[in-house]
Each structure stands twice: as structure tokens, then as C-alpha cells.
Design an enzyme around this catalytic site. Structure first.
Site: not given
Ligand code: SF4
Length: 502
Positions: A39, A65, A139-140, A274, A280, A321, A384, A420, A471, A474
């Protein structure tokens, strides 16, 4: 041996460790999965054409989105809304916008997975809270939504939709304190996960960001003094607003006739920005978490040139990409940057399927390699990400088909091994090719001469920020906010849980 490299450099021990390619079925679907952000949000306070400005904000955020869009507006007395399925310009006509009168608006663009894609789940979500109408744009992804919902239902709450946003409104209604601002703080203190949320009453715009700050959210000001809050700074640029600052992680920012004021959710949590936004999702003209995305992507390419120096005739992306990382690799290595694949800009959302004998049609109809230029060349392809691997495989096959001599692929992030839970629609772990195969096995599966993934340290270095800003779950599997055991991967936090509405 480098765990993220399959280069066949003489003397490298990685060459000896090749595995077989068993374990992952060949997916014959013509279209590969590309990760989707779920989103984008935009809100305006204090502009006579709030709906129109929001429309342009959403236009800039369309990449976040594409399945539905909506705007809710307040003239101080009445709240009106318009939502629909499709792209922003498809959903809103000039006439629709002219009927959305008011100085206060929130808007939303949404992506959803198949099945949850319908108008019921289009946002902003409009609900009544203690007799007052309120709109919520999210968003989230909330990771304790199921347990909260169960608890609320046991206490007698009746839900109208399957949206996470409705849970927020029920939590606020349950709050003993009648004051809106305190009920917001109390509700969000119970919520875990990723959220950059806009709430609108008839006279207030409230922005709330989770304590980790997973998703971006920024504040700006227009020339007439109106405020704008949006997912990305590119939305500010289009409406000629100047950037003030990001909404802080854990902040509740209230905008009304008295100006701005902030409350804190009071929950200490390490930053969890993130990092995939930089790889990306975000637009390269945006500054995300205070860092320009164009420059971070270019640096990813420069660092790849250092980590994986290759001998080749040219470096190129498959548009769009890896474009900016390819520029960075080229400038750092001295290998010419070329656009060896041409994109057809006039592809609609669907097209008539060709006969079965036309292999890789859906790739070639969008992206066609320049045969006479690429023939017998040694080519570095910048991508990417590789998610399931089917698109990359088709792309490599299309290059082999025009006689490319060597194909070296470099990826501007580490192998994506984990799903994720925070608002990006990745496939489950088992569907991620890097979850099942080693880098060498992926190289073989894709039929590449070299496959190299940027190291995690290199990715962080490219942003210029400390590693503990982000974070990176992934890639490294370290989830900053563990989901509840009842968390369902298909719970689409931006408002479209596929869990049944009980
Ligand atoms: Fe971002 Fe990956 Fe963490 Fe999800 S898991 S918030 S895509 S860094």
C-alpha cells in the site's frame, strides 16, 4: 568460499562445490512473482482542493499498489468518499474529484493478492467511532491481528469486514478514555507489527508509525501552508510541497487547526526500517528513511563491482530491474553500460495468450533483446532480486536465444530466503528459490556462467546507515517483531485479510 557467489573464477573453491538442481519444480507459469508492496498512503490538511492534491499524491505512489484506490474527504461537517478498483486515473474522473469537497483528505493505493482483490477491501476504511465518522488508510502488516480480533469478538465486537484497519477502530472504541488522541495511543499500544497509518476525523489528520518504523512516512508542507503526509517523498515533489521530516517511529502526529503536535506510543523498540524499500520497492527519486534511493541503488552496483569483479563486454539491466545498480557497476568497473533489451511501453494488463509453442512469450512481449548487438557478447546482467527464479530463467533463455556468449548475473541484494511479515507480499518460504537451493544450484537452474549476490554487509554499506537501522529478515531470518503463532501469512495488513470474517 563466498556463500553468495557462483563465479567460475579460476582457483576459487566455490567452483568445486557445485550441487545438483534437484528439489525445485520447474514452474511453467509465464509470469514470475515480483514482490509487491501492499500500500501507499497520502493525506492533506488545510487545502481547498485537498482531494485533488491527494489524487496527485496517490498518482506518485502508484507503484506501491495498483489494484484499488480511494480518497475520503472532509469539509468539516460531512465526510465523503470515492473508491474503486484499478489504477488511480481509472478510479477518479475530474467529476468524481470535484464532488469531493473539503480541506482535509486521506487517500490510499492498494495491492492485494488474488482472492482478496475486491472493492470491499479498498481503502480508506470508513467507520464510526463513538458517533463520529473516521477514515483509516494503512500501509504495513499487523502480526498479532488474529489474537486481537479473537479477543474483541469474545468481548462482543461485530466486524463488518476482514480488514486489519477495522480492528484498529474496535480497539479505539474499547478504550475507556473518551479522548480521541488517548484512544489512538491506547489502541496502537496493543498492536504489533508494521504500520504507517493515516486516520482522519472531520477536523483532524493523524499519522501513526509503528515503533520500529518498518514502512516509511514523511511530512511536508505546501506553499499555501497546508500539510501533507505521504508514504514517500516523491509524492511531495509532484505537488510542490517541501519536505519537513519523517514521522518518527512510535510517533502519533496530530494535525488540526492548532497546527502540529506529537504524542509518543511510549514503546522502545530498535529501528526496523525495511531495507528492501531501498533494494526494490521505493521510487528512486524518493528519500526513504532519510536516504536517497537512487544513490543507494547506484552504490549497490559500485559495491558489487568491488565484491564481484568480472571481465565482460557490457553491463546492462532488464528494464526496470536493476537500472541504477547497473549504472553504479559500470562506472566503478569501467565496463560500458548498455541497454541491450528493449521494453515495450504499450503492454496492457492482459493480452491474448499465444500458442504453447511460443515459449517465454510473456517475457519477450515486454522485453526484447537486441539480437544483432548482443550476439557473441559477454554480458553482465544486473537484477534487483530473484524471487522464484522463473522470470530470471526466461530472461536468460531469451539472451541465449539471440546468441549471447557469456551471461553473468549480479543481484543487488543477498539471496531472499525468508518471507516478509511486515507488509510485503513475498511468497511463502518454500516458494523462494534461495530458500531451497544454494547459489550454485540457482546458477545451474538459471543456466548462467556466473551468479553473484551482493553481501548483506555490502547492502547496508550502500545505504550509508548503520546495520541496526534495518529489518533484514527476508535475508537473515532475524524478525524484529516475531509474529503471533496464529499469524496467517495471508493476513494482508493493508486492510485485506483473507481470513474469514467471523
Ligand atoms: Fe523489508 Fe524484508 Fe524486513 Fe519485510 S522482511 S520488512 S521485506 S527487510
Amino acid at each position: 568460499m563466498l556463500p553468495n557467489c557462483s563465479a567460475s573464477c579460476p582457483g576459487c573453491p566455490a567452483v568445486a562445490g557445485s550441487g545438483d538442481s534437484a528439489g525445485l519444480p520447474l514452474v511453467t507459469s509465464p509470469a514470475d512473482f515480483r514482490p509487491k508492496d501492499e500500500c501507499g498512503v497520502c493525506g492533506i490538511f488545510g487545502h481547498p482542493y485537498a482531494a485533488k492534491i491527494t489524487y496527485f499524491g496517490l498518482y506518485s505512489l502508484q507503484h506501491r499498489g495498483q489494484e484499488s484506490a480511494g480518497i475520503v474527504v472532509s469539509d468539516g461537517e460531512q465526510i465523503r468518499q470515492h473508491k474503486g478498483m484499478g489504477l488511480v486515473p481509472e478510479v477518479f474522473s475530474e467529476e468524481d474529484l470535484s464532488q469531493l469537497e473539503g480541506r482535509l483528505a486521506v487517500g490510499h493505493v492498494r495491492y492485494s493478492t488474488t482472492g482478496a482483490s475486491n472493492i470491499v477491501n479498498a481503502q480508506p476504511f470508513v467507520a464510526t467511532h463513538r458517533g463520529a465518522t473516521m477514515a483509516v488508510a494503512h500501509n504495513g502488516n499487523l502480526v498479532n491481528i488474529r489474537s486481537l480480533r479473537n479477543e474483541l469478538e469474545e468481548q462482543g465486537s461485530v466486524f463488518q469486514s476482514t480488514m486489519d484497519s477495522e480492528v484498529v477502530v474496535h480497539l479505539m472504541a474499547r478504550c475507556r478514555d473518551q479522548d480521541l488522541e488517548h484512544s489512538i495511543v491506547e489502541a496502537f499500544r496493543q498492536i504489533k507489527g508494521a504500520y504507517s497509518i493515516l486516520l482522519m476525523t472531520k477536523d483532524k489528520l493523524v499519522a501513526v508509525r509503528d515503533p520500529g518504523g518498518f514502512r516509511p512516512l514523511c511530512l511536508g508542507k505546501l506553499n499555501n501552508g497546508a500539510y501533507i503526509v505521504a508514504s514517500e517523498t516523491c509524492a511531495l515533489d509532484l505537488v510542490e510541497a517541501h519536505y519537513i521530516r519523517d514521522v518518527e517511529p512510535g510517533e502519533v502526529l496530530i494535525i488540526d487547526e492548532n497546527g502540529l503536535r506529537s504524542l509518543s506510543l511510549g514503546q522502545d523498540q530498535p529501528r526496523s526500517f525495511c531495507i528492501f524499500e531501498h533494494v526494490y520497492f521505493a521510487r528512486p527519486d524518493s528519500d526513504i528513511f532519510g536516504i536517497n534511493v537512487y544513490q543507494s541503488r547506484k552504490r549497490m552496483g559500485e559495491i558489487l563491482a568491488r565484491e564481484c569483479p568480472l571481465d565482460a563486454d557490457l553491463v546492462m539491466p532488464f528494464p526496470d530491474s536493476g537500472n541504477y545498480a547497473a549504472v553504479g557497476y559500470s562506472q566503478a568497473s569501467g565496463i560500458p553500460f548498455e541497454m541491450g533489451v528493449i521494453r515495450n511501453h504499450y503492454i496492457g494488463r492482459t493480452f491474448i495468450q499465444p500458442t504453447q509453442s511460443m515459449r517465454d512469450f510473456s517475457v519477450r512481449v515486454k522485453l526484447n533483446p537486441v539480437r544483432s548487438f548482443l550476439e557473441n557478447k559477454r554480458v553482465i546482467i544486473m537484477e534487483d532480486s530473484i524471487i522464484r527464479g522463473t522470470t530470471a530463467r526466461s530472461r536468460v533463455r531469451s539472451l541465449r536465444g539471440v546468441g549471447v556468449k557469456e551471461i553473468h548475473m549480479v543481484i543487488s541484494c543477498p539471496p531472499t530466503r525468508n518471507p516478509c511479515y511486515y507488509g510485503i507480499d513475498f511468497p511463502s518460504g518454500g516458494e523462494l528459490i534461495a530458500n531451497k537451493k544454494t547459489v550454485e544450484e540457482i546458477r545451474q537452474y538459471l543456466d548462467l556462467d556466473t551468479l553473484y549476490y551482493l553481501s548483506l554487509d555490502g547492502l547496508v554499506e550502500a545505504t550509508g546507515a548503520p546495520a541496526d537501522y534495518f529489518c533484514k529478515a527476508c535475508f537473515d531470518g532475524k524478525y524484529p517483531v516475531p509474529p503471533d503463532p496464529e499469524f496467517h501469512k495471508n493476513s494482508l495488513g493493508c486492510g485485506a485479510s483473507t481470513l474469514p470474517c467471523r
